[in-house]
Design a protein around this motif. Structure first.
Motif, PDB file in Angstrom:
ATOM      1  N   VAL A 139      -4.612   5.018   3.273  1.00 29.49           N
ATOM      2  CA  VAL A 139      -3.392   4.009   3.466  1.00 29.49           C
ATOM      3  C   VAL A 139      -2.779   4.141   5.107  1.00 29.49           C
ATOM      4  O   VAL A 139      -2.525   4.013   5.659  1.00 29.49           O
TER       5      VAL A 139
ATOM      6  N   ASP B 180      -2.935   1.630   8.509  1.00 26.54           N
ATOM      7  CA  ASP B 180      -1.102   1.186   8.752  1.00 26.54           C
ATOM      8  C   ASP B 180      -1.518   0.887  10.348  1.00 26.54           C
ATOM      9  O   ASP B 180      -2.246   0.980  11.291  1.00 26.54           O
TER      10      ASP B 180
ATOM     11  N   ARG C 150       0.901  -1.294   0.193  1.00 28.39           N
ATOM     12  CA  ARG C 150       0.162  -0.263   0.379  1.00 28.39           C
ATOM     13  C   ARG C 150       0.842   1.373   0.400  1.00 28.39           C
ATOM     14  O   ARG C 150       0.711   2.196  -0.634  1.00 28.39           O
ATOM     15  N   ARG C 151       2.033   1.525   0.616  1.00 27.37           N
ATOM     16  CA  ARG C 151       3.069   2.203   0.319  1.00 27.37           C
ATOM     17  C   ARG C 151       4.215   2.186  -0.658  1.00 27.37           C
ATOM     18  O   ARG C 151       3.333   3.187  -0.993  1.00 27.37           O
TER      19      ARG C 151
ATOM     20  N   THR D 157      -8.899  -0.113   0.018  1.00 22.28           N
ATOM     21  CA  THR D 157      -8.594   0.287   1.571  1.00 22.28           C
ATOM     22  C   THR D 157      -9.905   0.651   2.058  1.00 22.28           C
ATOM     23  O   THR D 157      -9.238  -0.328   3.598  1.00 22.28           O
TER      24      THR D 157
END
Length: 457
Positions: free
Chosen positions: A70, A74, A17-18, A399
């Protein structure tokens, strides 16, 4: 340093995702540099260059929206009990999330600069020829202040948005419908037991002793005392030294109520519809069909699509909540009831990404209608911008779906422990997807047709 350690120790899905944030930042930074190169190559048309730069706001907003989604999912920066004791409170974790997002955006900006310099021929090889050659400003030196400003725009905007969305908030208190009692003069708050007017001045109402004196022991018992000899407790702490009839210390006030769960905000649905109508009106009066591949749509079209996307984003939670209610109508079974309840609970998480995705899908339909086989070419930079916006929007929705799945993990485990078959849970997920498609699909087509009509006439 803490942000780097958390980044290195994260799971593979978090890294992916990053990486998506870094790729989106690279694409947006490249488009910004191309807008700068177009302004340098065409100094006689500053209006067209400014319009190109303004249209870069769409991929920039999509990238920032993805970065916020995102950061919310986390697990390394999620508040946990006990972290405040070592200096990792909500404010510090928010700063860590913003720093991690800024690092991912900075990595993408550096990659965009390297690709742009490579295409210009400044690093190795000859410059690239084609439709995008006019946006590279080949043979001219790039101004360092403007280049650094444009490259820092994406990391700064993304980190600021993450810091704003993850800022520490006061927990919402649960609303109660208790009626306020009349306490003593100066007492603050809500009493444990309601008092009527004049209770304070009533004879014997303030007696707190549970045993009568020796002179009254033979004539009055504990049951003859007003209110059974019990002390009157108030929120202000009155009667702290009083004792109960059995000699035990008085009961303390109940524990404070837990924060109320965040309700689905459906009151902005009319405002979303109004903003959507305003955006379609602006597109109708300012839209003009494109006639050449280098023609950029007018600023009115950009403002109209921005209002359309904002209206659909505002109306998305309300429409999702309405979809959940419709699923539970007309004597629902267990499957429809479970699917509808989950949709109502997740309306504030997936509603806005769904609305934005509808706006992007409608824009893609309009673009496909205008840039048909007999129309002008779409262009490489326009294709890059469209892919960026569509990819970021779809990734944001996925997400948000992952975040909603993690939020209801305890409920799912409880249902499985109670004996619910996994096929029922999968069926409920399929029913939710079909219900959302049945609601948002026609809405997207309607918005697309209304937006394409003034541009295709």
């Amino acid at each position: 340093m803490l942000a780097l350690r958390l980044t290195r120790a994260a799971h593979l899905a978090v890294h992916l995702r990053r990486l998506l944030v870094a790729v989106a930042s690279a694409g947006t930074g490249f488009l910004l540099l191309c807008a700068l190169g177009h302004a340098m190559s065409h100094p006689d048309t500053p209006g067209a260059s400014a319009l190109r730069l303004a249209w870069c706001a769409a991929p920039l907003a999509a990238t920032v929206y993805l970065a916020v989604a995102v950061a919310r999912t986390d697990p390394g920066t999620r508040p946990r009990s006990g972290l405040s004791a070592i200096g990792l409170g909500p404010g510090r974790l928010m700063a860590v999330s913003a720093t991690t997002t800024a690092l991912a955006g900075a990595l993408g900006s550096v990659a965009a600069l390297g690709l742009y310099l490579h295409l210009r021929g400044d690093l190795a090889g000859p410059p690239v020829d084609g439709l995008a050659a006019g946006a590279l400003a080949v043979g001219q030196s790039l101004p360092a202040p403007a280049t650094l400003t444009l490259l820092a725009l994406v990391p700064a905007a993304a980190s600021a948005a993450v810091a704003w969305n993850l800022r520490p908030r006061e927990p919402r208190r649960a609303r109660t419908n208790d009626v306020r009692g009349y306490g003593r003069f100066g007492a603050y708050g809500w009493g444990k037991a309601r008092e009527t007017f004049g209770t304070y001045g009533r004879f014997g109402a303030r007696w707190t002793s549970s045993t009568p004196s020796s002179a009254e022991a033979g004539s009055a018992g504990p049951s003859d005392l007003p209110h059974g000899g019990a002390a009157l407790l108030t929120r202000a702490g009155e009667g702290d030294d009083a004792t109960a009839p059995d000699g035990s210390p008085p009961a303390q006030d109940a524990a404070p109520a837990l924060p109320a769960p965040r309700p689905a905000n459906t009151t902005v649905l009319p405002w979303g519809i109004a903003v959507l109508a305003a955006g379609l009106t602006v597109e109708t009066y300012t839209g003009q069909p494109a006639t050449a591949p280098d023609t950029t749509p007018s600023a009115g079209v950009l403002i109209g699509w921005a209002l359309t996307a904002l209206g659909l984003a505002l109306a998305g939670p309300g429409l999702t909540h309405l979809c959940g209610r419709l699923l539970q109508a007309a004597r629902p079974g267990a499957l429809r009831l479970l699917a509808g309840r989950v949709l109502m609970d997740e309306a504030h998480r997936i509603g806005r990404p769904l609305g934005v995705l509808c706006a992007v899908a409608a824009a893609g339909y309009v673009a496909g209608t205008l840039y048909a086989a007999d129309g002008p070419d779409f262009g490489p930079l326009s294709t890059l911008g469209a892919v960026l916006v569509a990819g970021c929007t779809a990734a944001t929705l996925l997400t948000a779906a992952v975040e909603a799945k993690h939020a209801r993990a305890d409920t799912t485990d409880a249902l499985l422990r109670l004996g619910a078959p996994p096929a029922t849970l999968r069926g409920a997920a399929a029913v939710r997807a079909l219900a959302l498609l049945a609601l948002f699909g026609p809405l997207t087509l309607a918005v697309a047709e209304l937006a394409a009509f003034p541009l295709s006439r």
